[in-house]
Design a protein around this motif. Structure first.
Motif, mmCIF file in Angstrom:
data_model
loop_
_atom_site.group_PDB
_atom_site.id
_atom_site.type_symbol
_atom_site.label_atom_id
_atom_site.label_comp_id
_atom_site.label_asym_id
_atom_site.label_seq_id
_atom_site.Cartn_x
_atom_site.Cartn_y
_atom_site.Cartn_z
ATOM 1 N N ILE A 357 -12.883 53.397 -67.353
ATOM 2 C CA ILE A 357 -13.330 52.003 -67.311
ATOM 3 C C ILE A 357 -14.461 51.796 -68.315
ATOM 4 N N ILE A 358 -15.358 52.783 -68.376
ATOM 5 C CA ILE A 358 -16.462 52.699 -69.339
ATOM 6 C C ILE A 358 -15.920 52.692 -70.765
ATOM 7 N N LYS A 359 -14.959 53.555 -71.027
ATOM 8 C CA LYS A 359 -14.374 53.649 -72.367
ATOM 9 C C LYS A 359 -13.686 52.340 -72.754
ATOM 10 N N LYS A 360 -13.016 51.725 -71.800
ATOM 11 C CA LYS A 360 -12.301 50.475 -72.053
ATOM 12 C C LYS A 360 -13.267 49.330 -72.335
ATOM 13 N N GLY A 361 -14.361 49.270 -71.566
ATOM 14 C CA GLY A 361 -15.308 48.174 -71.718
ATOM 15 C C GLY A 361 -16.338 48.383 -72.813
ATOM 16 N N LYS A 362 -16.628 49.668 -73.131
ATOM 17 C CA LYS A 362 -17.604 50.018 -74.160
ATOM 18 C C LYS A 362 -18.982 49.407 -73.884
ATOM 19 N N LYS A 363 -19.332 49.365 -72.607
ATOM 20 C CA LYS A 363 -20.626 48.811 -72.201
ATOM 21 C C LYS A 363 -21.221 49.666 -71.090
ATOM 22 N N PRO A 364 -22.561 49.642 -70.935
ATOM 23 C CA PRO A 364 -23.148 50.241 -69.736
ATOM 24 C C PRO A 364 -22.714 49.434 -68.516
ATOM 25 N N ILE A 365 -22.887 50.022 -67.351
ATOM 26 C CA ILE A 365 -22.350 49.421 -66.128
ATOM 27 C C ILE A 365 -23.431 49.240 -65.062
ATOM 28 N N VAL A 366 -23.332 48.107 -64.384
ATOM 29 C CA VAL A 366 -24.053 47.902 -63.128
ATOM 30 C C VAL A 366 -22.980 47.855 -62.049
ATOM 31 N N SER A 367 -22.953 48.841 -61.176
ATOM 32 C CA SER A 367 -21.970 48.841 -60.092
ATOM 33 C C SER A 367 -22.645 48.382 -58.804
ATOM 34 N N PHE A 368 -21.911 47.613 -58.025
ATOM 35 C CA PHE A 368 -22.427 47.158 -56.729
ATOM 36 C C PHE A 368 -21.338 47.327 -55.687
ATOM 37 N N THR A 369 -21.688 47.861 -54.542
ATOM 38 C CA THR A 369 -20.711 48.107 -53.481
ATOM 39 C C THR A 369 -20.712 46.961 -52.478
ATOM 40 N N LEU A 436 -17.886 57.694 -44.039
ATOM 41 C CA LEU A 436 -19.306 57.659 -44.397
ATOM 42 C C LEU A 436 -19.604 56.608 -45.454
ATOM 43 N N TYR A 437 -18.612 56.205 -46.212
ATOM 44 C CA TYR A 437 -18.853 55.292 -47.327
ATOM 45 C C TYR A 437 -19.312 53.906 -46.872
ATOM 46 N N LYS A 438 -19.064 53.569 -45.615
ATOM 47 C CA LYS A 438 -19.549 52.288 -45.109
ATOM 48 C C LYS A 438 -21.072 52.210 -45.184
ATOM 49 N N ASN A 439 -21.725 53.380 -45.229
ATOM 50 C CA ASN A 439 -23.183 53.421 -45.302
ATOM 51 C C ASN A 439 -23.709 53.187 -46.712
ATOM 52 N N LEU A 440 -22.805 53.147 -47.679
ATOM 53 C CA LEU A 440 -23.216 52.920 -49.065
ATOM 54 C C LEU A 440 -23.147 51.443 -49.442
ATOM 55 N N LEU A 441 -23.089 50.575 -48.437
ATOM 56 C CA LEU A 441 -23.012 49.141 -48.669
ATOM 57 C C LEU A 441 -24.218 48.648 -49.467
ATOM 58 N N ASN A 442 -23.946 47.765 -50.438
ATOM 59 C CA ASN A 442 -24.988 47.139 -51.270
ATOM 60 C C ASN A 442 -25.721 48.139 -52.163
ATOM 61 N N GLY A 457 -31.029 52.822 -56.089
ATOM 62 C CA GLY A 457 -31.941 52.309 -55.067
ATOM 63 C C GLY A 457 -32.482 50.938 -55.390
ATOM 64 N N LEU A 458 -31.696 50.097 -56.068
ATOM 65 C CA LEU A 458 -32.150 48.775 -56.487
ATOM 66 C C LEU A 458 -31.602 47.691 -55.561
ATOM 67 N N ASN A 459 -32.148 46.483 -55.720
ATOM 68 C CA ASN A 459 -31.728 45.332 -54.925
ATOM 69 C C ASN A 459 -31.581 44.146 -55.873
ATOM 70 N N ILE A 460 -30.375 43.603 -55.990
ATOM 71 C CA ILE A 460 -30.146 42.520 -56.951
ATOM 72 C C ILE A 460 -30.893 41.238 -56.584
ATOM 73 N N PHE A 461 -31.369 41.131 -55.339
ATOM 74 C CA PHE A 461 -32.117 39.942 -54.932
ATOM 75 C C PHE A 461 -33.626 40.134 -55.065
ATOM 76 N N GLU A 466 -34.339 42.023 -62.526
ATOM 77 C CA GLU A 466 -33.984 41.780 -63.926
ATOM 78 C C GLU A 466 -34.905 42.531 -64.887
ATOM 79 N N ASN A 467 -36.156 42.721 -64.489
ATOM 80 C CA ASN A 467 -37.055 43.537 -65.316
ATOM 81 C C ASN A 467 -36.565 44.977 -65.380
ATOM 82 N N GLN A 468 -36.082 45.471 -64.226
ATOM 83 C CA GLN A 468 -35.554 46.832 -64.187
ATOM 84 C C GLN A 468 -34.271 46.954 -64.999
#
Length: 475
Positions: A357-369, A436-442, A457-461, A466-468
């Protein structure tokens, strides 16, 4: 009696067969689910499973409570991926109709306790809007905010008084309705206090002496409310503030306001252990804060420290083992770890490794669960869309963490909520750790083009997110 009741059900929300059975002796719920996606709904009380209720192909359902097991009060019905509460007393025939595309907004009750439940639903929707209210008013002075919350409380009470005149509510329901209003009021004050303590220190010493007077009368072990969202939300925000107060007494620093810090969550764990006596409440908050503490840990030592603290609590062995397993899973997502081989599935069924997916997009990624079973995904995706428009140099990937057997529900959710399928994926082939993956929410990960986690360990809200993000992009 049964025939009359069935007539009442079959013409739900229509004008026919309006007369209620004069001699009904049972307690029923029934109704219709529009745009359904499952052939059953589940019923719970006080966080314990009661029964499964079949849903017909036309969306209709009906259920009679067993007299020997029935307890009046708040029940929860779950229809994946949504859930909601209702209030019922012995002898009632409560009907409701809901459209899954606008679940909370469309839910409407008729029959016995219609007025009561529509009031609770109205309060729920108003409570959801409190997020916007807090953001609108948290910059005003504590005295002004106290006046604002007093005004809101009086409006709710006048609304209840008007409905009481029209419906003659039972004493049991009136007690619940008044608690609903009270705990919304208390919660608003707790949330405001957190914001000004963290972001507007100049107001911290201007909080009136009686601002938290209500805390003296709180029942922290109210069995009737143990599964009620308004009560749970208040308790959550109270514990957040109480942990900060404890920290400030020990070490007066800005670090005390970091609610994701191991220290803050440790304080909330200890307070929960001492405060709650009702089993469901105690386990709910202890395991919740333990999961957060593990998820926000930055190294192995912090996870091991959390597990050592939990071992001193009286937790069931299976719950403690699950937390230990979660600790091992979380160790895979520390900064510096390589996740390029993570296995994902696209909506059209194509299997990918993250590196592809990274190779296809050629961009860094922000993933959110996210999960289809947690309604906050709508607010989460709205925020992500704002960020996606603002930062086109990043690919924002939604990663659904639900079990593999929910693939069709996931796809239907993407359609219903119009999420961009180009950037949506689902975790696949998780083996024995799938639960266990249900615990990886957000969970938010900033991943470079080599597939290495640069920030976690970030929070989009979080106002600082955005500074980070910019710091990550400018590396």
């Amino acid at each position: 009696m049964r025939q009359v009741f069935l007539c009442f059900v079959s013409t739900l929300f229509l004008l026919g067969c309006e007369d209620k059975p004069a001699s009904k002796t049972g307690t029923y719920i029934a109704g219709e689910i529009v745009n359904g996606n499952s052939n059953y709904l589940s019923l719970e009380k006080d966080n314990e499973f009661i029964d499964s209720i079949p849903v017909q192909k036309n969306g209709k359902f009906s259920y009679q409570f067993k007299k020997e097991n029935f307890k009046q009060g708040i029940y929860t019905f779950r229809y994946s991926p949504e859930s909601q509460i209702f209030f019922i007393e012995e002898g009632d025939s409560l009907l409701f109709r809901v459209n899954t595309k606008e679940f909370d907004e469309s839910l409407m009750f008729t029959g016995d306790k219609a007025g009561e439940n529509n009031f609770l639903m109205e309060m729920y929707l108003l409570n959801e809007k409190d997020n916007d209210l807090i953001l609108s008013y948290y910059k005003i002075s504590p005295k002004e905010f106290a006046q604002k919350t007093d005004s809101i409380k009086k409006l709710r009470e006048r609304r209840l008084d008007k409905l009481q005149d029209q419906n003659e509510f039972s004493k049991s329901f009136l007690n619940l309705a008044k608690k609903t209003i009270d705990y919304e009021y208390y919660d608003l004050r707790e949330r405001y206090a957190f914001f000004i303590n963290k972001y507007f220190n100049e107001f911290r010493n201007k909080i009136p002496a009686n601002f938290f007077k209500y805390r003296d009368d709180i029942n922290f072990n109210d069995k009737e409310l143990q599964s009620y969202y308004i009560y749970q939300r208040f308790l959550d925000n109270y514990l957040k503030n109480k942990a900060i107060e404890v920290c400030l007494e020990q070490n007066n620093s800005q670090e005390c306001f970091d609610t994701k810090s191991v220290k803050n969550l440790k304080n909330r764990l200890i307070i929960s252990d001492s405060l709650f006596k009702v089993k469901n409440l105690r386990y709910r908050f202890i395991t919740r804060f333990a999961r957060k503490q593990i998820n926000y840990a930055e190294n192995d030592t912090e996870i091991d420290s959390t597990l050592a603290l939990l071992s001193s609590f009286d937790l069931p062995k299976d719950q403690f083992q699950e937390l230990k397993d979660l600790g091992e899973l979380q160790k895979n997502y520390f900064e510096g770890n390589d996740v390029s081989e993570a296995k994902l599935l696209s909506p059209d069924g194509t299997k990918y490794a993250l590196k592809e997916i990274i190779k296809k997009g050629k961009k860094p990624i922000v993933s959110f669960t996210w999960s289809i079973y947690v309604s906050s995904h709508k607010r989460q995706h709205k925020r992500i869309n704002e960020l996606r428009n603002r930062y086109p140099e990043v690919d924002f990937l939604g990663v659904n963490i639900d079990n593999e057997d929910s693939i069709e529900l996931w796809r239907k959710a993407l359609e219903n909520f119009d999420y961009n399928k180009e950037f949506e994926y689902k975790i696949r082939e998780r083996g024995k750790d799938f639960s266990l993956y249900k615990n990886l929410l957000n969970k938010i990960l900033l991943i470079d083009q080599k597939g290495i986690i640069q920030k976690s360990g970030l929070n989009i809200f979080d106002p600082d997110f955005e500074n980070q993000l910019l710091e990550f992009l400018n590396q």
